[in-house]
Design an enzyme around this catalytic site. Structure first.
Site, PDB file in Angstrom:
ATOM      1  CD  GLU A 186      10.009  -7.821   8.532  1.00  0.00           C
ATOM      2  OE1 GLU A 186      10.375  -7.792   7.334  1.00  0.00           O
ATOM      3  OE2 GLU A 186      10.479  -7.057   9.394  1.00  0.00           O
ATOM      4  CB  CYS A 235       9.033 -11.993   1.253  1.00  0.00           C
ATOM      5  SG  CYS A 235      10.217 -12.030   2.610  1.00  0.00           S
TER       6      CYS A 235
END
Length: 320
Positions: free
Chosen positions: A94, A128
């Protein structure tokens, strides 16, 4: 820090795996506190393990054959390197992003402005899927800028322990200085400040919510992950151009699309090179039941309990 840990631990426990967590060096205390709660709740010793260590030992764990699977959340540079040394292990990555939002000429402008102002600056942009690039149809552009400035001015910057604060500090001095440098570099290269672009409190690493325009594709604030309260806003002639600019990125985590046009919704889902398309919302939407992850440099594999449990398991067939 708590969400990232729980997203790893819960699926591992659900499929009967023990787990070793190496938290980020900037934020280890949450993981340690959570592990203590798990111990208090009755999990056997050795099932959940927290190791606060340096990168050298972390790399040894990634390559050690006694570990069957690696699940990593962090930067693209580190994540893809870990994949190269993980050998035959299963791995889920991720990673980062520079998420884009498209605002077409049919959009609910007030909704788009409100969510983009928040989405670019929540957690001081340190997620993110923080909104970093915004492409607005030329018909709405000037009004969008006016309303965006007004909405951004209302965001209180300061002590994160106060409920009124909407934008808190940057995690450490290194990243605080990096963000300053990237914005200054963009301005020297011809970018213009819509709002912000300045330090508020150096001692506490507070940087003003910032939006830039007249940027170039090779500026770090455009092509890399700022991981701070900074985003760019650019005018586009049509929806197709906005899709092209969104796809002009090494990353592909999520994208937001503000539109009332069903054909544009379908086109966005078909053409955007991202793993998640959020219609009339900003990137950053996550419900644990959904498959969460990225494509291109943004990741490998998927999280969410069901999907992480599959990644943490080996399928076996029995034929009688």
């Amino acid at each position: 820090p708590l969400n990232l840990v729980v997203h790893k631990i819960a699926p591992a426990l659900a499929v009967g795996c023990s787990i070793v967590i190496k938290p980020a060096p900037q934020s280890p205390l949450t993981a340690l506190a959570f592990a203590s709660l798990c111990e208090e709740a009755g999990f056997p010793p050795g099932v959940i393990n927290i190791i606060v260590t340096d990168n050298i030992l972390s790399e040894k764990m990634v390559s050690d054959h006694r570990f069957s699977m690696v699940s990593f959340t962090g930067s693209a540079k580190v994540g893809w390197y870990l994949k190269t040394i993980s050998q035959k292990k299963k791995i889920v990555l991720e990673l980062g992003g520079n998420a884009a939002v498209i605002v077409d000429d049919s959009a609910d402008l007030s909704l788009a402005v409100l969510l983009i102002a928040k989405g670019s600056n929540a957690y001081a942009g340190q997620t993110c899927i923080s909104t970093q690039r915004v492409y607005v149809h030329e018909k709405l552009f000037e009004q969008f800028l006016l309303e965006l400035k007004e909405a951004t001015e209302k965001l209180e910057v300061g002590d994160p322990s106060l409920s009124s604060t909407k934008v808190g500090p940057i995690i450490d001095e290194y990243h605080f200085e990096r963000i300053i440098h990237w914005v200054d570099e963009a301005i020297r290269g011809g970018a213009s400040i819509i709002i912000g672009g300045k330090t508020i409190d150096t001692a506490h690493h507070l940087y003003a919510p910032t939006f830039l325009e007249n940027t170039k594709r090779d500026m770090k604030v455009v092509c890399e992950e700022v991981f701070g309260p900074v985003a760019i806003v650019e005018k586009v002639k049509n929806f197709s151009t906005a899709i092209e600019k969104t796809n002009d990125s090494a990353y592909g985590l999520q994208a937001g699309v503000f539109t009332q046009n069903i054909q544009n919704m379908k086109l966005a889902f078909s053409e955007l090179e991202v793993a998640g398309v959020m219609i009339n919302n900003i990137p950053g939407f996550r419900v644990d039941g959904m498959p969460y992850g990225g494509i291109k440099d943004s990741g490998f594999g998927r999280e969410g309990p069901k999907y992480a449990m599959e990644e943490m398991s080996e399928s076996k067939l029995l034929v009688w």
